[in-house]
Design a protein around this motif. Structure first.
Motif, PDB file in Angstrom:
ATOM      1  N   CYS A 150       3.515   0.644  -1.774  1.00  0.00           N
ATOM      2  CA  CYS A 150       3.998   1.053  -0.697  1.00  0.00           C
ATOM      3  C   CYS A 150       3.632   2.503  -0.707  1.00  0.00           C
ATOM      4  N   GLY A 151       3.511   3.138   0.176  1.00  0.00           N
ATOM      5  CA  GLY A 151       3.449   4.785   0.424  1.00  0.00           C
ATOM      6  C   GLY A 151       4.268   5.050   1.681  1.00  0.00           C
ATOM      7  N   VAL A 152       4.831   6.411   1.595  1.00  0.00           N
ATOM      8  CA  VAL A 152       5.485   6.832   2.749  1.00  0.00           C
ATOM      9  C   VAL A 152       4.721   8.422   3.101  1.00  0.00           C
ATOM     10  N   ALA A 202       1.115  -4.103   6.304  1.00  0.00           N
ATOM     11  CA  ALA A 202       1.970  -3.641   7.579  1.00  0.00           C
ATOM     12  C   ALA A 202       1.623  -1.962   7.341  1.00  0.00           C
ATOM     13  N   TYR A 203       1.252  -1.611   8.720  1.00  0.00           N
ATOM     14  CA  TYR A 203       1.158  -0.019   8.916  1.00  0.00           C
ATOM     15  C   TYR A 203       1.894   0.338   9.921  1.00  0.00           C
ATOM     16  N   PHE A 204       2.831   1.184   9.648  1.00  0.00           N
ATOM     17  CA  PHE A 204       3.681   1.660  10.807  1.00  0.00           C
ATOM     18  C   PHE A 204       4.396   2.889  10.843  1.00  0.00           C
ATOM     19  N   SER A 205       4.726   3.518  11.983  1.00  0.00           N
ATOM     20  CA  SER A 205       5.258   4.762  12.009  1.00  0.00           C
ATOM     21  C   SER A 205       6.638   4.766  12.823  1.00  0.00           C
ATOM     22  N   VAL A 206       7.520   5.368  12.579  1.00  0.00           N
ATOM     23  CA  VAL A 206       8.809   5.439  13.193  1.00  0.00           C
ATOM     24  C   VAL A 206       9.189   6.996  13.684  1.00  0.00           C
TER      25      VAL A 206
HETATM   26  C1  BT5 Z   1       1.056   7.984   0.600  1.00  0.00           C
HETATM   27  O1  BT5 Z   1       0.355   9.103   0.399  1.00  0.00           O
HETATM   28  O2  BT5 Z   1       1.291   7.039  -0.303  1.00  0.00           O
HETATM   29  C2  BT5 Z   1       1.385   7.806   1.952  1.00  0.00           C
HETATM   30  C3  BT5 Z   1       0.751   6.513   2.653  1.00  0.00           C
HETATM   31  C4  BT5 Z   1       1.241   6.298   4.031  1.00  0.00           C
HETATM   32  C5  BT5 Z   1       0.350   5.238   5.041  1.00  0.00           C
HETATM   33  C6  BT5 Z   1       1.159   5.066   6.129  1.00  0.00           C
HETATM   34  S1  BT5 Z   1       0.354   3.648   6.851  1.00  0.00           S
HETATM   35  C7  BT5 Z   1       1.114   3.912   8.539  1.00  0.00           C
HETATM   36  C8  BT5 Z   1       1.092   5.587   8.782  1.00  0.00           C
HETATM   37  N1  BT5 Z   1      -0.200   5.898   9.342  1.00  0.00           N
HETATM   38  C9  BT5 Z   1      -0.893   6.571   8.499  1.00  0.00           C
HETATM   39  O3  BT5 Z   1      -2.081   7.038   8.667  1.00  0.00           O
HETATM   40  N2  BT5 Z   1      -0.187   6.721   7.103  1.00  0.00           N
HETATM   41  C10 BT5 Z   1       0.898   6.176   7.179  1.00  0.00           C
HETATM   42  P1  BT5 Z   1      -0.297   9.497  -1.206  1.00  0.00           P
HETATM   43  O4  BT5 Z   1       1.162   9.674  -2.074  1.00  0.00           O
HETATM   44  O5  BT5 Z   1      -0.841  10.625  -0.887  1.00  0.00           O
HETATM   45  O6  BT5 Z   1      -1.177   8.403  -1.807  1.00  0.00           O
HETATM   46  C11 BT5 Z   1      -2.262   8.221  -1.251  1.00  0.00           C
HETATM   47  C12 BT5 Z   1      -3.106   7.710  -2.367  1.00  0.00           C
HETATM   48  O7  BT5 Z   1      -2.509   6.295  -2.579  1.00  0.00           O
HETATM   49  C13 BT5 Z   1      -4.775   7.366  -2.443  1.00  0.00           C
HETATM   50  O8  BT5 Z   1      -5.368   8.387  -2.697  1.00  0.00           O
HETATM   51  C14 BT5 Z   1      -4.845   6.291  -3.150  1.00  0.00           C
HETATM   52  O9  BT5 Z   1      -5.151   6.606  -4.371  1.00  0.00           O
HETATM   53  C15 BT5 Z   1      -3.683   5.494  -2.863  1.00  0.00           C
HETATM   54  N3  BT5 Z   1      -3.900   4.225  -1.797  1.00  0.00           N
HETATM   55  C16 BT5 Z   1      -4.737   4.291  -0.753  1.00  0.00           C
HETATM   56  N4  BT5 Z   1      -4.466   3.279  -0.097  1.00  0.00           N
HETATM   57  C17 BT5 Z   1      -3.587   2.502  -0.676  1.00  0.00           C
HETATM   58  C18 BT5 Z   1      -3.104   1.091  -0.497  1.00  0.00           C
HETATM   59  N5  BT5 Z   1      -3.176   0.682   0.578  1.00  0.00           N
HETATM   60  N6  BT5 Z   1      -2.221   0.860  -1.527  1.00  0.00           N
HETATM   61  C19 BT5 Z   1      -1.791   1.207  -2.658  1.00  0.00           C
HETATM   62  N7  BT5 Z   1      -2.238   2.640  -2.784  1.00  0.00           N
HETATM   63  C20 BT5 Z   1      -3.238   3.106  -1.978  1.00  0.00           C
END
Ligand code: BT5
Length: 320
Positions: free
Chosen positions: A188-190, A134-138
């Motif tokens: 999950c990442g935020v 799930a990819y979403f923004s609020v």
């Molecule tokens: C994050 O950044 O963890 C923030 C991710 C936010 C994604 C959402 S999706 C909806 C919205 N629209 C967007 O364009 N973005 C947000 P950071 O802490 O910088 O972590 C990035 C790192 O996580 C990458 O360099 C990879 O190593 C790893 N990564 C990339 N894709 C991943 C995934 N699907 N699952 C787990 N790790 C991942």
């Protein structure tokens, strides 16, 4: 959309059947048009069965993250009152940003089945396999100072970790500031972005990416998904609805000035406190013991010199 109206006809008659005639009356279209729309819905994966003399019955829905499914009887005060859903988009944060610039109300969601340019922090990439995560923004419009914005990242990560623990009994942890992990792997990442003036926030966009039914081989190294950890697929619709409800609850706490309560719970979900960590921010690296998270969401490190450092941003690596 007419298809959505047909779905709401079914949902009103949850247990029973609804005849083509009733639907055509309710929607003001011909029975042939009803039939055509039912066919469309079947092609999209809705299980609709026709019983002679009784009418149609909706027996299953596809696991699509649409406004009709995510928003159905969702009881929230602010979050997800409006949901914009897309099959594919560059980044939900970018579309949410454009909507916010055009005056979109707070709480609105932009969600996509896949992203072609999903972003992480500091220019990194977010891998977004189609119809698995799930990819979403609020969009939020809180009346706070820019320095309070990190608290939004914290309650967002907390909302995800808490939903996973409450509904699936999986041990989800948070790694400061924005990662949710299961068994030390990221699920999950935020990504929190803001549009602000010196002392005034115009809006904040929270971007949440979560791996739900994703296979490990489709993810970067060090990542996992709920399915991989649980051993079975789960409804993405239910998972996202659960996160919306927790986001709504914690946003309310946040707005009422209750950041202390949020930080307390965030710390209970944390796996880094009390451990020796390295924090990297671009080319700078520092090492120490992670001892606390303060009310602005900063990480407090106890350095070997005995002095404390307040860290506002960076990536944490746990050393032991
Ligand atoms: C994050 O950044 O963890 C923030 C991710 C936010 C994604 C959402 S999706 C909806 C919205 N629209 C967007 O364009 N973005 C947000 P950071 O802490 O910088 O972590 C990035 C790192 O996580 C990458 O360099 C990879 O190593 C790893 N990564 C990339 N894709 C991943 C995934 N699907 N699952 C787990 N790790 C991942």
């Amino acid at each position: 959309m007419l298809d959505d109206k047909i779905l709401s006809c079914f949902k009103k008659n949850e247990e029973g059947y609804i005849s083509g005639e009733e639907m055509s009356r309710e929607l003001g279209i011909s029975r042939a048009a009803v039939w055509k729309h039912i066919e469309n819905l079947r092609e999209e994966g809705y299980g609709i069965v026709a019983f002679p003399h009784l009418g149609y019955k909706l027996i299953s829905i596809p696991d699509r993250l649409t406004e009709a499914e995510l928003g159905w009887r969702l009881k929230t005060d602010t979050i997800a009152k409006k949901i914009y859903s897309y099959k594919e988009i560059s980044s939900t944060n970018d579309t949410a940003h454009d909507l916010a610039m055009a005056g979109e109300k707070e709480g609105s969601i932009v969600i996509a089945e896949s992203q072609t340019a999903g972003r992480g922090r500091m220019g990194r990439k977010w891998t977004s396999p189609k119809s698995k995560g799930a990819y979403f923004s609020v969009i939020l419009r809180p009346n706070i100072l820019p320095k309070e914005v990190p608290g939004i990242t914290l309650f967002s990560a907390l909302s995800v970790a808490k939903t996973i623990r409450e509904t699936l009994s999986l041990d989800a942890f948070i790694k400061w500031p924005n990662d949710v992990l299961i068994d030390s792997q990221k699920i999950c990442g935020v990504l929190t972005e803001m549009n602000a003036e010196t002392d005034k926030i115009n809006f904040v966009i929270i971007g949440i990416g979560i791996n739900i039914n994703t296979k490990k081989e489709d993810l970067p190294k060090g990542a996992t998904s709920i399915m991989e950890e649980l051993g079975r697929e789960l409804s993405r619709i239910e998972a996202v609805r659960g996160i919306f409800k927790n986001l709504d609850k914690y946003y309310k706490l946040f707005k009422s000035g209750n950041i202390g309560e949020i930080i307390k719970e965030y710390k209970e979900f944390s796996n880094f406190l009390g451990t020796r960590v390295q924090v990297a921010y671009h080319d700078t690296k520092i090492e120490g013991y992670a001892i606390d998270v303060d009310s602005d969401g900063a990480l407090i490190l106890r350095m070997d010199s005995g002095l404390n450092e307040r860290i506002l941003a960076g990536d944490v690596i746990m050393l032991r």
